[in-house]
Design a protein around this motif. Structure first.
Motif, short mmCIF file in Angstrom:
data_model
loop_
_atom_site.label_atom_id
_atom_site.label_comp_id
_atom_site.label_asym_id
_atom_site.label_seq_id
_atom_site.Cartn_x
_atom_site.Cartn_y
_atom_site.Cartn_z
N PRO A 124 3.58 -7.54 -6.33
CA PRO A 124 2.95 -6.93 -5.17
C PRO A 124 3.81 -5.86 -4.51
O PRO A 124 3.31 -4.85 -4.08
CB PRO A 124 2.73 -8.11 -4.21
N SER A 125 5.11 -6.08 -4.46
CA SER A 125 6.00 -5.15 -3.77
C SER A 125 6.02 -3.78 -4.42
O SER A 125 6.23 -2.79 -3.77
CB SER A 125 7.43 -5.71 -3.73
N LYS A 126 5.75 -3.72 -5.74
CA LYS A 126 5.79 -2.43 -6.42
C LYS A 126 4.39 -1.89 -6.67
O LYS A 126 4.14 -0.73 -6.52
CB LYS A 126 6.53 -2.55 -7.75
N GLU A 127 3.49 -2.77 -7.11
CA GLU A 127 2.22 -2.28 -7.60
C GLU A 127 1.17 -2.14 -6.50
O GLU A 127 0.21 -1.41 -6.66
CB GLU A 127 1.70 -3.22 -8.69
N GLN A 128 1.30 -2.86 -5.38
CA GLN A 128 0.25 -2.85 -4.40
C GLN A 128 0.65 -2.20 -3.08
O GLN A 128 -0.19 -1.95 -2.24
CB GLN A 128 -0.23 -4.29 -4.16
N LYS A 129 1.93 -1.95 -2.88
CA LYS A 129 2.34 -1.32 -1.64
C LYS A 129 1.78 0.09 -1.59
O LYS A 129 1.94 0.88 -2.52
CB LYS A 129 3.86 -1.28 -1.53
N SER A 130 1.12 0.43 -0.49
CA SER A 130 0.50 1.75 -0.41
C SER A 130 0.83 2.48 0.90
O SER A 130 0.65 3.68 0.98
CB SER A 130 -1.02 1.65 -0.56
N ILE A 131 1.29 1.77 1.92
CA ILE A 131 1.60 2.39 3.20
C ILE A 131 3.12 2.40 3.41
O ILE A 131 3.77 1.36 3.35
CB ILE A 131 0.93 1.66 4.38
N TYR A 132 3.66 3.59 3.63
CA TYR A 132 5.09 3.75 3.83
C TYR A 132 5.33 4.45 5.18
O TYR A 132 4.46 5.15 5.69
CB TYR A 132 5.71 4.60 2.72
N THR A 133 6.55 4.27 5.71
CA THR A 133 6.94 4.95 6.94
C THR A 133 7.92 6.06 6.63
O THR A 133 8.90 5.86 5.89
CB THR A 133 7.58 3.96 7.93
N LEU A 134 7.65 7.25 7.19
CA LEU A 134 8.50 8.42 7.00
C LEU A 134 8.82 8.98 8.37
O LEU A 134 8.17 9.93 8.83
CB LEU A 134 7.78 9.47 6.17
N GLY A 135 9.80 8.41 9.06
CA GLY A 135 10.09 8.86 10.41
C GLY A 135 8.90 8.60 11.30
O GLY A 135 8.42 7.47 11.41
N ARG A 136 8.36 9.65 11.92
CA ARG A 136 7.18 9.48 12.78
C ARG A 136 5.87 9.47 11.97
O ARG A 136 4.80 9.18 12.49
CB ARG A 136 7.13 10.59 13.83
N TYR A 137 5.96 9.79 10.69
CA TYR A 137 4.79 9.82 9.83
C TYR A 137 4.55 8.46 9.15
O TYR A 137 5.47 7.66 8.98
CB TYR A 137 4.95 10.86 8.72
N VAL A 146 -0.62 11.89 4.49
CA VAL A 146 0.51 11.70 5.41
C VAL A 146 -0.05 11.93 6.81
O VAL A 146 -0.72 12.95 7.05
CB VAL A 146 1.64 12.70 5.10
N PHE A 147 0.24 11.00 7.74
CA PHE A 147 -0.44 11.12 9.03
C PHE A 147 0.39 10.53 10.18
O PHE A 147 1.30 9.72 9.99
CB PHE A 147 -1.80 10.41 8.97
N THR A 148 0.05 11.01 11.37
CA THR A 148 0.48 10.41 12.63
C THR A 148 -0.79 10.13 13.43
O THR A 148 -1.91 10.34 12.93
CB THR A 148 1.39 11.35 13.44
N GLU A 149 -0.65 9.72 14.66
CA GLU A 149 -1.84 9.49 15.48
C GLU A 149 -2.62 10.77 15.71
O GLU A 149 -3.85 10.76 15.86
CB GLU A 149 -1.43 8.89 16.84
N ASN A 150 -1.90 11.90 15.72
CA ASN A 150 -2.55 13.17 16.07
C ASN A 150 -2.59 14.19 14.94
O ASN A 150 -3.07 15.32 15.15
CB ASN A 150 -1.81 13.80 17.26
N GLU A 151 -2.10 13.82 13.77
CA GLU A 151 -1.99 14.81 12.69
C GLU A 151 -2.30 14.16 11.34
O GLU A 151 -1.92 13.01 11.08
CB GLU A 151 -0.58 15.40 12.69
#
Length: 228
Positions: A124-137, A146-151
């Motif tokens: 699961p950790s490799k094959e199903q992970k789909s949401i990542y954090t990139l700073g504020r994104y 790639v998204f924020t609340e406003n972008e």
């Protein structure tokens, strides 16, 4: 698609070369010639399956498997051994191995067993992970976004594949040919030029994020650096 990664411990150089050569088309194989180096390699990286000989210097396969099981209860472990006694097979399975093939073995049978175990575990950790954090994104790899609340920034499939590959291998030096072959199966000139275009776009997206950078290592490849 990222290849599954196999840790292979075998001290017989000829057998190791032949086996690794047969496995490297569908999988990424890291070979170690003794149990100690195999254990240290396992601790330093992430693997999807282990294949161990039993009679090895410094640490035998039984000891190695026991040590691996203390670190990871789920990863499939296969023994390839010349030890044919029933007691040895039972010992290997009791330690936590998932299967035990006696040498000489069939490459076709080994490939089939590997395929079965990888499908069964389906990490699961490799094959199903789909949401990542990139700073504020946030990065949604399934929806190429790639998204924020406003972008919201839409990515192409290949840009998304590349960003996911970088995030799954963050802070690791990646060779150009490794990226190209892992993601798209080819490292020719035109794919290489396309890779540079994709990386340029991703750099623009993360440029404002403190502690995140795509480093260009001249003559080698790239490193997706994240300071946490």
């Amino acid at each position: 698609m990222t290849k599954y990664k196999i840790l292979y411990a075998e001290d017989d150089e000829t057998l190791a070369f032949l086996t690794k050569d047969n496995l490297e088309q569908p999988y990424e194989v890291v070979h170690c010639a003794d149990g100690i180096s195999a254990l240290e390699t396992f601790k330093a990286s992430s693997f999807d399956l282990c294949i161990f000989d039993i009679m090895m210097p410094k640490m035998d396969g039984f000891e190695l498997a026991e040590a691996i099981r203390k670190l990871d209860e789920q990863i499939p472990i296969l023994f390839l051994s010349a030890k044919t006694l029933k007691e040895d097979r039972i010992k290997g399975l009791r330690i936590g191995a998932d299967d035990y093939l006696v040498k000489p073995f069939s490459i076709e049978e080994l490939l089939l067993k590997i395929e079965i175990f990888l499908k069964r575990t389906n990490k699961p950790s490799k094959e199903q992970k789909s949401i990542y954090t990139l700073g504020r994104y946030h990065f949604d790899s399934k929806n190429y976004l790639v998204f924020t609340e406003n972008e919201k920034i839409n990515l192409t499939q290949r840009e998304s594949d590349l960003l996911k590959f970088f995030l799954d291998h963050k802070n690791v030096v990646l060779k150009r040919e490794e990226i190209l072959k892992s993601l798209w199966g080819d490292d020719d000139y035109f794919m290489g030029r396309s890779l540079d275009v994709f990386i340029s776009r991703l750099r623009k997206i993360v440029a404002t994020e403190k502690g995140i950078a795509i480093e260009n290592l001249h003559g080698i490849g790239f490193k997706f650096s994240i300071t946490e």
